[in-house]
Motif scaffolding. Structure first.
Motif, PDB file in Angstrom:
ATOM      1  N   GLY A 113       0.814  -1.222   0.000  1.00 15.20           N
ATOM      2  CA  GLY A 113       0.000   0.000   0.000  1.00 15.20           C
ATOM      3  C   GLY A 113       0.843   1.265   0.000  1.00 15.20           C
ATOM      4  O   GLY A 113       0.491   2.253  -0.644  1.00 15.20           O
ATOM      5  N   GLN A 114       1.976   1.243   0.713  1.00 15.92           N
ATOM      6  CA  GLN A 114       2.845   2.417   0.763  1.00 15.92           C
ATOM      7  C   GLN A 114       3.413   2.718  -0.624  1.00 15.92           C
ATOM      8  O   GLN A 114       3.477   3.872  -1.034  1.00 15.92           O
ATOM      9  CB  GLN A 114       3.986   2.176   1.761  1.00 15.92           C
ATOM     10  CG  GLN A 114       3.516   2.091   3.197  1.00 15.92           C
ATOM     11  CD  GLN A 114       3.047   3.420   3.732  1.00 15.92           C
ATOM     12  OE1 GLN A 114       3.779   4.404   3.724  1.00 15.92           O
ATOM     13  NE2 GLN A 114       1.800   3.473   4.175  1.00 15.92           N
ATOM     14  N   GLY A 117       0.500   3.915  -2.905  1.00 16.93           N
ATOM     15  CA  GLY A 117       0.136   5.281  -2.556  1.00 16.93           C
ATOM     16  C   GLY A 117       1.115   6.271  -3.152  1.00 16.93           C
ATOM     17  O   GLY A 117       0.728   7.285  -3.730  1.00 16.93           O
ATOM     18  N   ILE A 132      10.003   6.865   1.049  1.00 11.85           N
ATOM     19  CA  ILE A 132       8.884   6.226   1.752  1.00 11.85           C
ATOM     20  C   ILE A 132       9.248   4.834   2.279  1.00 11.85           C
ATOM     21  O   ILE A 132       9.039   4.534   3.451  1.00 11.85           O
ATOM     22  CB  ILE A 132       7.648   6.122   0.820  1.00 11.85           C
ATOM     23  CG1 ILE A 132       7.269   7.501   0.276  1.00 11.85           C
ATOM     24  CG2 ILE A 132       6.469   5.468   1.543  1.00 11.85           C
ATOM     25  CD1 ILE A 132       6.962   8.547   1.335  1.00 11.85           C
ATOM     26  N   GLN A 136      11.043   3.398   6.459  1.00  6.85           N
ATOM     27  CA  GLN A 136      10.180   2.503   7.239  1.00  6.85           C
ATOM     28  C   GLN A 136      10.817   1.121   7.383  1.00  6.85           C
ATOM     29  O   GLN A 136      10.688   0.470   8.421  1.00  6.85           O
ATOM     30  CB  GLN A 136       8.809   2.377   6.578  1.00  6.85           C
ATOM     31  CG  GLN A 136       8.062   3.699   6.534  1.00  6.85           C
ATOM     32  CD  GLN A 136       6.653   3.534   5.991  1.00  6.85           C
ATOM     33  OE1 GLN A 136       5.848   2.780   6.522  1.00  6.85           O
ATOM     34  NE2 GLN A 136       6.348   4.236   4.916  1.00  6.85           N
ATOM     35  N   ALA A 214       5.978   7.105  15.935  1.00  8.93           N
ATOM     36  CA  ALA A 214       4.875   6.357  15.319  1.00  8.93           C
ATOM     37  C   ALA A 214       5.227   5.630  14.041  1.00  8.93           C
ATOM     38  O   ALA A 214       6.255   5.762  13.507  1.00  8.93           O
ATOM     39  CB  ALA A 214       3.700   7.246  15.009  1.00  8.93           C
TER      40      ALA A 214
ATOM     41  N   ASN B  95      -3.501   4.352   2.431  1.00 10.75           N
ATOM     42  CA  ASN B  95      -2.104   4.334   1.981  1.00 10.75           C
ATOM     43  C   ASN B  95      -1.386   5.658   2.218  1.00 10.75           C
ATOM     44  O   ASN B  95      -0.597   6.105   1.379  1.00 10.75           O
ATOM     45  CB  ASN B  95      -2.009   3.941   0.504  1.00 10.75           C
ATOM     46  CG  ASN B  95      -2.504   2.534   0.253  1.00 10.75           C
ATOM     47  OD1 ASN B  95      -2.768   1.792   1.210  1.00 10.75           O
ATOM     48  ND2 ASN B  95      -2.655   2.156  -0.994  1.00 10.75           N
ATOM     49  N   LEU B  96      -1.639   6.282   3.354  1.00 11.45           N
ATOM     50  CA  LEU B  96      -0.869   7.473   3.709  1.00 11.45           C
ATOM     51  C   LEU B  96       0.559   7.054   4.015  1.00 11.45           C
ATOM     52  O   LEU B  96       0.804   5.916   4.407  1.00 11.45           O
ATOM     53  CB  LEU B  96      -1.473   8.136   4.957  1.00 11.45           C
ATOM     54  CG  LEU B  96      -2.828   8.803   4.785  1.00 11.45           C
ATOM     55  CD1 LEU B  96      -3.256   9.430   6.109  1.00 11.45           C
ATOM     56  CD2 LEU B  96      -2.798   9.856   3.700  1.00 11.45           C
ATOM     57  N   TYR B  97       1.500   7.996   3.834  1.00 11.45           N
ATOM     58  CA  TYR B  97       2.888   7.698   4.179  1.00 11.45           C
ATOM     59  C   TYR B  97       3.003   7.641   5.696  1.00 11.45           C
ATOM     60  O   TYR B  97       2.904   8.665   6.373  1.00 11.45           O
ATOM     61  CB  TYR B  97       3.825   8.776   3.622  1.00 11.45           C
ATOM     62  CG  TYR B  97       3.623   9.050   2.152  1.00 11.45           C
ATOM     63  CD1 TYR B  97       3.479   7.993   1.247  1.00 11.45           C
ATOM     64  CD2 TYR B  97       3.556  10.346   1.661  1.00 11.45           C
ATOM     65  CE1 TYR B  97       3.288   8.238  -0.101  1.00 11.45           C
ATOM     66  CE2 TYR B  97       3.373  10.596   0.314  1.00 11.45           C
ATOM     67  CZ  TYR B  97       3.236   9.536  -0.558  1.00 11.45           C
ATOM     68  OH  TYR B  97       3.043   9.782  -1.890  1.00 11.45           O
ATOM     69  N   ASN B  98       3.239   6.461   6.218  1.00 10.95           N
ATOM     70  CA  ASN B  98       3.263   6.282   7.677  1.00 10.95           C
ATOM     71  C   ASN B  98       4.422   6.999   8.347  1.00 10.95           C
ATOM     72  O   ASN B  98       4.382   7.270   9.536  1.00 10.95           O
ATOM     73  CB  ASN B  98       3.330   4.795   8.018  1.00 10.95           C
ATOM     74  CG  ASN B  98       2.050   4.083   7.636  1.00 10.95           C
ATOM     75  OD1 ASN B  98       0.971   4.671   7.679  1.00 10.95           O
ATOM     76  ND2 ASN B  98       2.155   2.820   7.245  1.00 10.95           N
ATOM     77  N   ASN B  99       5.473   7.270   7.566  1.00 12.07           N
ATOM     78  CA  ASN B  99       6.654   7.899   8.165  1.00 12.07           C
ATOM     79  C   ASN B  99       6.650   9.423   8.007  1.00 12.07           C
ATOM     80  O   ASN B  99       7.641  10.060   8.303  1.00 12.07           O
ATOM     81  CB  ASN B  99       7.937   7.309   7.552  1.00 12.07           C
ATOM     82  CG  ASN B  99       8.003   7.494   6.045  1.00 12.07           C
ATOM     83  OD1 ASN B  99       6.980   7.547   5.372  1.00 12.07           O
ATOM     84  ND2 ASN B  99       9.197   7.612   5.508  1.00 12.07           N
ATOM     85  N   LYS B 100       5.527   9.966   7.527  1.00 11.69           N
ATOM     86  CA  LYS B 100       5.461  11.423   7.325  1.00 11.69           C
ATOM     87  C   LYS B 100       4.238  11.992   8.055  1.00 11.69           C
ATOM     88  O   LYS B 100       3.201  11.333   8.136  1.00 11.69           O
ATOM     89  CB  LYS B 100       5.316  11.731   5.821  1.00 11.69           C
ATOM     90  CG  LYS B 100       6.439  11.186   4.957  1.00 11.69           C
ATOM     91  CD  LYS B 100       7.620  12.120   4.962  1.00 11.69           C
ATOM     92  CE  LYS B 100       8.781  11.542   4.162  1.00 11.69           C
ATOM     93  NZ  LYS B 100      10.047  12.184   4.507  1.00 11.69           N
ATOM     94  N   LEU B 108       4.516  16.390   0.013  1.00 12.35           N
ATOM     95  CA  LEU B 108       5.659  15.658  -0.555  1.00 12.35           C
ATOM     96  C   LEU B 108       5.673  15.631  -2.090  1.00 12.35           C
ATOM     97  O   LEU B 108       6.657  16.048  -2.710  1.00 12.35           O
ATOM     98  CB  LEU B 108       5.701  14.223  -0.004  1.00 12.35           C
ATOM     99  CG  LEU B 108       6.881  13.385  -0.498  1.00 12.35           C
ATOM    100  CD1 LEU B 108       8.200  13.935   0.039  1.00 12.35           C
ATOM    101  CD2 LEU B 108       6.727  11.921  -0.108  1.00 12.35           C
ATOM    102  N   MET B 141       0.952  12.569  13.160  1.00 11.71           N
ATOM    103  CA  MET B 141       1.342  11.430  12.332  1.00 11.71           C
ATOM    104  C   MET B 141       0.081  10.661  11.952  1.00 11.71           C
ATOM    105  O   MET B 141      -0.891  10.640  12.723  1.00 11.71           O
ATOM    106  CB  MET B 141       2.308  10.507  13.087  1.00 11.71           C
ATOM    107  CG  MET B 141       3.657  11.126  13.413  1.00 11.71           C
ATOM    108  SD  MET B 141       4.546  11.789  11.984  1.00 11.71           S
ATOM    109  CE  MET B 141       5.217  10.281  11.269  1.00 11.71           C
ATOM    110  N   SER B 143      -0.704   7.653  12.156  1.00 11.71           N
ATOM    111  CA  SER B 143      -1.139   6.648  13.128  1.00 11.71           C
ATOM    112  C   SER B 143      -2.013   7.238  14.237  1.00 11.71           C
ATOM    113  O   SER B 143      -2.683   6.512  14.955  1.00 11.71           O
ATOM    114  CB  SER B 143       0.077   5.961  13.745  1.00 11.71           C
ATOM    115  OG  SER B 143       0.901   6.917  14.356  1.00 11.71           O
TER     116      SER B 143
END
Lengths: 214, 251
Positions: A113-114, A117, A132, A136, A214, B95-100, B108, B141, B143
């Motif tokens: 998904g990452q 996206g 991205i 991670q 997070a 599908n958001l960027y989890n690290n941003k 971005l 974030m 999350s």
């Protein structure tokens, strides 16, 4: 033990410097190489995948001692390198194979998904990977990378076999000249702890810090 | 060769898509004009998601032509990123960027793909977050957000690229019931914009009736029906579509 340490303090200190230097070089170089081969394993190119796979399997499945001996005895006939360099190169290549597997596992657990996206958002595959996926993947891989780094520092004792001037090599020398093997090895054991314990602590710290983000 | 009509945003010409031996899209012929809002409905496994994902190249097609904004996706010379820049996508699972952070998610792509100056980029990102009601979450974030909030950020992220078309792949299917209304209202507002082409896969029939100019009904990889919204909901032409509409409306 104290007297043995003080009377050979300079030797131990120099050796500590060599072990530390070899470890730092190998740590940085093997992380870069490992990441590179992890990426080569996942790019959509059969050739790259096969090359990466071959590299990893070769260096992961041969004893470190043999790899280091190869650089010390064979490669040195073509390019003049000393024991320290040969040992550090061997250590780097050996460790990079394990790091490649660790990073690849990290990349695979990031979830499709990452990538979708990011690609749908207009990012190129390289931008997606760099901005991205890899950050991670490393976050996931940190506990396992910590283990690899600790192993790397301990494995640097392999330099003793190729006159690398490291802690283990010096312990052997001191033990041979003073006949006090017991204390010689205890002293270098403590020196190794001086590197590995803070390293371990730092990796744990990094893990908690990134989890907080997070 | 397929003629390239400037009024057409998306055009499928004899498109075939296979997953191994499975025939996922069967001879799709479809034209979506600029500014249209089209809803895609059908039972699961009918190929709706595959069709919508093909439009920005997430699923390659094996035969035919798929012309998006003037570029043929099946032409190997086509730079897929050129299409993706102009066609946004909103996913079922966000599908958001989890690290941003939230605002970084929005900023971005405009920064690194479109090279928008930082100040202008940030101003527009905040404007978009305000539009989806999440300006106060700019620094959070992903999350920390609820599903509905994540989806609203994902919509803002797509809009930040100033797309000509937006693809929504079951945007509310993964949301808690009380979150669905907000997200649908935002999508409806976007779709109303006459310059925006929207293609929406959804199971929300009331929403479909309110938002769409056209309804496309798919089953087993085929387009069975392509009608004006009012005609479709008055009486679907095919038996399969009638059954489907009865089932989803009377549950």
């Amino acid at each position: 033990m104290i007297s043995l340490l003080t009377s050979n303090f300079h030797s131990f200190l120099v050796a500590f410097g060599y072990t530390l230097l070899s470890s730092i070089i190998a740590l940085i170089a093997s992380t870069v190489l490992g990441t590179l081969f992890a990426i080569l394993q996942i790019v959509p190119s059969k050739t790259a995948n096969v090359i990466a796979r071959a590299y990893i399997e070769v260096f992961r499945n041969i004893p470190l001692l043999i790899i280091v001996m190869f650089f010390y005895l064979v490669v040195t006939k073509i390019v003049k390198i000393g024991g320290f360099t040969a040992g550090t190169i061997g250590l780097t290549l050996y460790t990079s194979a394990f790091i490649a597997e660790t990073v690849r596992a990290g990349i695979n657990s990031v979830g499709i998904g990452q990538t979708e996206g990011a690609r749908a958002n207009g990012l190129s595959s390289w931008q997606t990977l760099r901005i991205i996926i890899l950050p991670q993947a490393f976050k996931i891989a940190i506990p396992s990378l910590g283990n690899q780094f600790i192993n790397l520092v301990k494995n640097s004792s392999i330099l003793a076999f190729v006159a690398g001037g490291d802690l283990m090599y010096t312990a052997n020398n001191v033990a041979a000249t003073t006949f006090d093997s017991f204390n010689s090895y205890i002293i270098v054991g403590i020196f190794y702890l001086i590197i590995t314990l803070p390293l371990n602590y730092y990796m744990k710290f990094l893990e908690t810090k990134l989890k907080g983000m997070a | 060769m397929v003629e390239n009509n400037q009024d057409n945003m998306i055009q499928f010409v004899d498109v075939e898509k296979y997953y191994g031996h499975f025939h996922a899209l069967k001879n799709i012929n479809l034209t979506i004009k600029r500014g249209e809002t089209v809803v895609l409905i059908g039972p699961s496994g009918s190929g709706k998601s595959t069709l919508i994902r093909a439009i920005n190249g997430l699923e390659p097609i094996q035969e035919g032509h798929l012309i998006v904004n003037g570029y043929d996706l099946h032409d190997p010379k086509t730079d897929i990123n050129k299409i993706r820049k102009r066609v946004g996508m909103v996913f079922q699972h966000f599908n958001l960027y989890n690290n941003k952070s939230v605002i970084e998610n929005v900023m971005l792509a405009p920064r690194i793909v479109s090279h928008i100056p930082e100040e202008e980029n940030e101003k527009y990102a905040l404007e978009l977050l305000d539009r989806v009601g999440l300006k106060d979450k700019a620094g959070s974030m992903p999350s920390m957000l609820s599903g509905g909030q994540k989806q609203r950020v994902a919509i803002a992220r797509s809009l930040a690229m100033k797309p000509s078309a937006l693809l929504f792949d079951e945007p509310t299917s993964a949301l808690d019931p009380e979150m669905i209304g907000d997200v649908l209202r935002i999508i409806q507002n976007i779709a109303k914009d006459s310059d925006m082409t929207s293609l929406i896969v959804t199971h929300e029939m009331n929403f479909a009736q309110n938002v769409a100019n056209r309804v496309i009904f798919m089953a087993d990889g085929e387009v069975l029906e392509d009608s004006k919204t009012s005609d479709f909901f008055k009486k679907p032409k095919s038996v399969r579509a009638q059954q489907f509409v009865d089932q989803v409306q009377n549950h």
